[in-house]
Motif scaffolding. Structure first.
Motif, PDB file in Angstrom:
ATOM      1  N   THR A  98       0.790  -1.087   0.082  1.00 20.32           N
ATOM      2  CA  THR A  98       0.199  -0.161   0.117  1.00 20.32           C
ATOM      3  C   THR A  98       0.901   1.389   0.108  1.00 20.32           C
ATOM      4  O   THR A  98       0.403   2.378   0.750  1.00 20.32           O
ATOM      5  N   CYS A  99       2.300   1.208  -0.570  1.00 17.11           N
ATOM      6  CA  CYS A  99       3.253   2.160  -0.506  1.00 17.11           C
ATOM      7  C   CYS A  99       2.791   2.975  -1.485  1.00 17.11           C
ATOM      8  O   CYS A  99       3.552   2.302  -2.454  1.00 17.11           O
ATOM      9  N   PRO A 100       2.702   4.115  -1.534  1.00 20.60           N
ATOM     10  CA  PRO A 100       2.749   4.889  -2.710  1.00 20.60           C
ATOM     11  C   PRO A 100       3.588   4.852  -3.496  1.00 20.60           C
ATOM     12  O   PRO A 100       3.533   4.483  -4.824  1.00 20.60           O
ATOM     13  N   GLN A 122       4.975   2.001  -5.007  1.00 14.63           N
ATOM     14  CA  GLN A 122       3.723   1.194  -6.086  1.00 14.63           C
ATOM     15  C   GLN A 122       4.849   1.595  -7.521  1.00 14.63           C
ATOM     16  O   GLN A 122       4.601   1.318  -8.576  1.00 14.63           O
ATOM     17  N   CYS A 139       2.893   9.262   4.312  1.00 18.37           N
ATOM     18  CA  CYS A 139       1.416   9.307   4.450  1.00 18.37           C
ATOM     19  C   CYS A 139       0.520   8.516   4.792  1.00 18.37           C
ATOM     20  O   CYS A 139       0.061   8.240   5.593  1.00 18.37           O
ATOM     21  N   ASN A 190      -0.179   5.307   4.558  1.00 15.65           N
ATOM     22  CA  ASN A 190      -0.820   4.684   4.795  1.00 15.65           C
ATOM     23  C   ASN A 190       0.059   3.060   5.497  1.00 15.65           C
ATOM     24  O   ASN A 190      -0.481   1.496   5.556  1.00 15.65           O
ATOM     25  N   CYS A 197      -4.212  12.148   4.027  1.00 13.89           N
ATOM     26  CA  CYS A 197      -3.560  10.728   4.602  1.00 13.89           C
ATOM     27  C   CYS A 197      -3.774  10.636   5.680  1.00 13.89           C
ATOM     28  O   CYS A 197      -3.842  10.582   6.666  1.00 13.89           O
ATOM     29  N   ASP A 222      -8.979   4.301  -5.198  1.00 18.75           N
ATOM     30  CA  ASP A 222      -7.737   4.352  -5.264  1.00 18.75           C
ATOM     31  C   ASP A 222      -7.743   5.517  -3.704  1.00 18.75           C
ATOM     32  O   ASP A 222      -6.477   6.405  -3.324  1.00 18.75           O
ATOM     33  N   LEU A 267      -5.275   6.014  -1.272  1.00 15.27           N
ATOM     34  CA  LEU A 267      -3.579   5.809  -1.899  1.00 15.27           C
ATOM     35  C   LEU A 267      -3.424   7.979  -2.324  1.00 15.27           C
ATOM     36  O   LEU A 267      -4.810   8.849  -1.699  1.00 15.27           O
ATOM     37  N   CYS A 268      -2.471   8.274  -1.168  1.00 14.40           N
ATOM     38  CA  CYS A 268      -1.838   9.539  -1.138  1.00 14.40           C
ATOM     39  C   CYS A 268      -1.968  10.470  -2.884  1.00 14.40           C
ATOM     40  O   CYS A 268      -1.874   9.820  -3.533  1.00 14.40           O
ATOM     41  N   LYS A 321      -4.314  10.503  -9.550  1.00 19.56           N
ATOM     42  CA  LYS A 321      -5.322  10.881  -8.506  1.00 19.56           C
ATOM     43  C   LYS A 321      -6.020  10.407  -9.491  1.00 19.56           C
ATOM     44  O   LYS A 321      -7.663  10.686  -8.687  1.00 19.56           O
TER      45      LYS A 321
END
Length: 408
Positions: free
Chosen positions: A34-36, A39, A78, A80, A311, A339, A342-343, A365
């Motif tokens: 779940t880390c932007p 990803q 963030c 997350n 976040c 999503d 997510l940040c 986003k």
């Protein structure tokens, strides 16, 4: 995670806290998913687990490098990962400790130092930031396109209610928000006035302390926190106010941490704990008035509105569903994008310091928000609002501004 601290940090307050956090990590890797930044970049060292390893190595005596600093800089904070973590690892606190240690040992290039010094010197001071935003708007056509995008048109604050009510709450003006969006606090004051609550500002309060603290001027950030406590304390001590309201979730998550961050200061520890306990996000306050809001709105409806939960609200403060509930009570059709966890890439000064990653996250986003079909976006933090608005022609406002429209 087994840890053996180096002598330079062993037995210190920060060392003890860091060791406890490291030992709570079981290295499961759930956070990575779940880390932007992971990803986006696909590098283990640009995810929480990899950064935890980097910080652990420094705490155990390894010499940090510019590469270490870069991977820690790329973290959005963030949080997350904290929401995802089954072991409750306090990653954000560990990151603050790690960044401070690395910055003490690794010199930054001159350009970075100048940028960071300017941000720390100007943004936390509303007396400097607000005139700078005004001047920037006047000279907008002369500025580079990237700077123009960070200066969205300002909405006038409008009137501040003058009625008095038995119920009173303080609100933090902050540092950037008064210059970028003065209508947010004024709208909050007008909505609460309609509900029988008087919102007041303590003139000497200012930046919540997050900006300087998270840019490794931790002493400066703590001074900002002490100043706010001093400004609020007379009203708190005499029982004149029942809460301290935050209209920017980025400020709220920090003020709620005052008790922890100042626990080592005998002159402020008890006061900071009480201030944190009294702090409420605006959505927490207005969630208590949903029936009254529904009555005042009288069933007004409209097209769907996309809500972007910051976040700092959903992960930092662990507040979910309250903004949606309040808006729905007023008749708003609220939609979330796929999503929504997510940040957006704003993350305080991150959009200035890490523009490539920030813009990539924003585009992703905005595409998700556009897919909802909504023609209006609302959020709960000035940084997210300004960041998103700079990349789209769709109106992006604070949710309290929409609520005020529904009640008028």
């Amino acid at each position: 995670m087994q840890t053996t601290l180096a002598d330079f940090i062993k037995g210190t307050r920060e060392g003890t806290e860091a060791e406890a956090i490291l030992r709570s990590c079981v290295h499961c890797g759930f956070c990575t998913a779940t880390c932007p930044t992971y990803q986006l970049l696909g590098d283990e060292l640009d995810g929480p687990r990899g950064r935890i390893y980097l910080i652990k190595n420094v705490l155990e005596g390894a010499e940090p490098t510019r590469k270490t600093q870069l991977h820690l800089d790329r973290c959005l904070t963030c949080l997350n990962c904290e929401t995802t973590c089954p072991s409750g690892v306090k990653y954000g606190r560990l990151l603050d400790i790690g960044r401070k240690l690395v910055d003490e040992r690794v010199a930054r290039p001159l350009g970075e130092r100048l940028t960071r010094t300017t941000l720390k010197a100007c943004l936390p001071r509303a007396g400097l930031a607000t005139p700078a935003f005004r001047a920037g708007r006047l000279l907008r056509h002369l500025l580079p396109e990237k700077l123009q995008a960070k200066l969205p048109p300002v909405r006038a604050a409008g009137r501040w209610p003058t009625r008095t009510h038995p119920r009173k709450m303080l609100v933090l003006d902050g540092c950037v928000q008064p210059g970028m969006a003065p209508n947010i606090n004024a709208a909050a004051a007008r909505v609460l006035d309609a509900l029988g609550v008087q919102l007041t500002v303590a003139p000497k309060a200012g930046c919540c302390g997050a900006l300087r603290y998270h840019m490794n001027d931790q002493d400066g950030g703590l001074d900002d926190m002490r100043r706010n406590i001093d400004a609020w304390w007379p009203s708190v001590e005499n029982g004149a106010v029942e809460a301290i309201v935050m209209t920017a979730s980025g400020c709220g998550v920090t003020v709620k941490e005052y008790g922890h961050l100042l626990a080592h200061d005998p002159a402020y520890a008890a006061k900071a704990e009480q201030i944190s306990a009294m702090t409420r996000d605006l959505s927490e306050v207005l969630a208590l008035f949903q029936d009254r809001i529904a009555a005042l709105a009288k069933g007004k409806g409209g097209p769907p509105v996309a809500y972007h939960p910051p976040c700092t609200l959903q992960h930092g403060q662990q507040i979910r569903g309250k903004v949606e509930g309040v808006l729905q009570a007023a008749g708003v059709d609220v939609v979330l994008c796929a999503d929504n966890h997510l940040c957006c890439g704003s993350a305080g000064t991150y959009s200035v310091l890490q523009p490539a990653i920030s813009l990539a996250l924003r585009e992703r986003k905005l595409a998700s928000l556009a897919a909802t079909g909504a023609d209006h976006i609302v959020s709960a933090n000035i940084g997210c609002i300004a960041h998103l608005q700079a990349g789209t022609g769709t109106p992006v406002t604070h949710w309290i501004e929409l609520l005020e429209q529904m009640l008028s």
